[in-house]
Design an enzyme around this catalytic site. Structure first.
Site, PDB file in Angstrom:
ATOM      1  CG  HIS A  18      46.190  31.116  43.282  1.00 45.99           C
ATOM      2  ND1 HIS A  18      45.666  31.019  44.398  1.00 45.99           N
ATOM      3  CD2 HIS A  18      45.709  32.203  42.483  1.00 45.99           C
ATOM      4  CE1 HIS A  18      44.566  32.152  44.372  1.00 45.99           C
ATOM      5  NE2 HIS A  18      44.787  32.740  43.284  1.00 45.99           N
TER       6      HIS A  18
HETATM    7  C1  T46 Z   1      43.347  36.223  44.279  1.00 53.49           C
HETATM    8  C2  T46 Z   1      43.052  36.704  45.488  1.00 53.49           C
HETATM    9  C3  T46 Z   1      43.290  38.096  45.961  1.00 53.49           C
HETATM   10  C4  T46 Z   1      34.572  31.382  43.899  1.00 53.49           C
HETATM   11  O1  T46 Z   1      33.866  30.653  43.646  1.00 53.49           O
HETATM   12  N1  T46 Z   1      34.754  32.275  42.746  1.00 53.49           N
HETATM   13  C5  T46 Z   1      35.569  33.527  42.537  1.00 53.49           C
HETATM   14  O2  T46 Z   1      35.727  34.275  41.725  1.00 53.49           O
HETATM   15  C6  T46 Z   1      36.961  33.393  43.502  1.00 53.49           C
HETATM   16  C7  T46 Z   1      38.023  34.171  43.497  1.00 53.49           C
HETATM   17  C8  T46 Z   1      37.007  32.353  44.463  1.00 53.49           C
HETATM   18  N2  T46 Z   1      35.935  31.348  44.330  1.00 53.49           N
HETATM   19  C9  T46 Z   1      35.866  30.546  45.499  1.00 53.49           C
HETATM   20  C10 T46 Z   1      37.079  29.379  45.454  1.00 53.49           C
HETATM   21  C11 T46 Z   1      37.122  28.960  46.691  1.00 53.49           C
HETATM   22  O3  T46 Z   1      36.265  27.909  47.021  1.00 53.49           O
HETATM   23  O4  T46 Z   1      35.888  30.886  46.869  1.00 53.49           O
HETATM   24  C12 T46 Z   1      37.004  30.101  47.678  1.00 53.49           C
HETATM   25  C13 T46 Z   1      38.159  31.085  48.040  1.00 53.49           C
HETATM   26  O5  T46 Z   1      38.927  31.070  46.790  1.00 53.49           O
HETATM   27  P1  T46 Z   1      40.879  31.014  46.973  1.00 53.49           P
HETATM   28  O6  T46 Z   1      41.114  29.921  47.800  1.00 53.49           O
HETATM   29  O7  T46 Z   1      41.163  31.311  45.673  1.00 53.49           O
HETATM   30  O8  T46 Z   1      40.794  32.594  47.664  1.00 53.49           O
HETATM   31  P2  T46 Z   1      42.280  33.359  47.711  1.00 53.49           P
HETATM   32  O9  T46 Z   1      41.846  34.567  48.633  1.00 53.49           O
HETATM   33  O10 T46 Z   1      43.327  32.419  48.156  1.00 53.49           O
HETATM   34  O11 T46 Z   1      42.686  33.964  46.107  1.00 53.49           O
HETATM   35  C14 T46 Z   1      41.590  34.966  45.894  1.00 53.49           C
HETATM   36  C15 T46 Z   1      41.623  34.616  44.341  1.00 53.49           C
HETATM   37  O12 T46 Z   1      41.424  33.222  43.972  1.00 53.49           O
HETATM   38  C16 T46 Z   1      42.724  35.005  43.555  1.00 53.49           C
HETATM   39  O13 T46 Z   1      42.995  35.160  42.345  1.00 53.49           O
HETATM   40  O14 T46 Z   1      44.263  36.912  43.662  1.00 53.49           O
HETATM   41  O15 T46 Z   1      41.740  36.050  46.050  1.00 53.49           O
END
Ligand code: T46
Length: 130
Positions: A47
């Site tokens: 993303h």
């Molecule tokens: C990135 C990579 C390395 C939160 O509630 N707070 C937060 O600060 C973050 C980052 C996520 N969340 C929640 C949102 C989703 O329900 O945690 C869950 C997993 O998040 P996401 O699907 O965005 O996870 P990744 O690992 O695909 O991405 C994250 C970061 O979003 C992104 O910016 O660079 O880690």
């Protein structure tokens, strides 16, 4: 877009890297999170953010990060706790090829806000072409 090498401090007791908001990290840090326990072959990220900038450090193990600004794509290896990668806003990022012991630390310029995410690649390309 390039990997930055931070100075390794410390002494005979061990090593230390110091990161300071808006000093050797290129923005004011508002949030810190880390990912670990990743699954083999399963990428993370995929993303972009409208506003949020990120600074990524594999504080343990290694991973690769592919950054894409809509016209150029580059893949970086993070494999040392003193190496960091800046991910600017409006840059598509994918984290992949995690070692099983990887802990990827992320410093972010904004508080978590789902409305700052662009999670569809075609939408991202539309936004960067504006
Ligand atoms: C990135 C990579 C390395 C939160 O509630 N707070 C937060 O600060 C973050 C980052 C996520 N969340 C929640 C949102 C989703 O329900 O945690 C869950 C997993 O998040 P996401 O699907 O965005 O996870 P990744 O690992 O695909 O991405 C994250 C970061 O979003 C992104 O910016 O660079 O880690």
């Amino acid at each position: 877009m390039a990997v930055v090498e931070h100075k390794i401090l410390g002494d005979q007791r061990g090593k230390l890297v110091a990161l300071e908001s808006s000093i050797n990290v290129p923005f004011e840090i508002k949030r810190v999170f880390y990912i670990y326990g990743t699954q083999p072959g399963v990428p993370r990220g995929q993303h972009s953010h409208f506003e949020t900038k990120q600074y990524l450090i594999a504080v343990n193990g290694s991973c690769k990060v592919t950054l894409d600004n809509g016209s150029a794509k580059e893949t970086f290896l993070l494999n040392s706790p003193n190496m960091a990668l800046f991910q600017d806003a409006m840059t598509w990022g994918e984290m992949h090829d995690f070692s099983s012991d990887c802990v990827l630390l992320v410093l972010a310029s904004d508080y978590y806000d789902e409305s700052d995410y662009i999670r569809n690649y075609d939408d991202f390309l539309l936004e960067v072409s504006k």
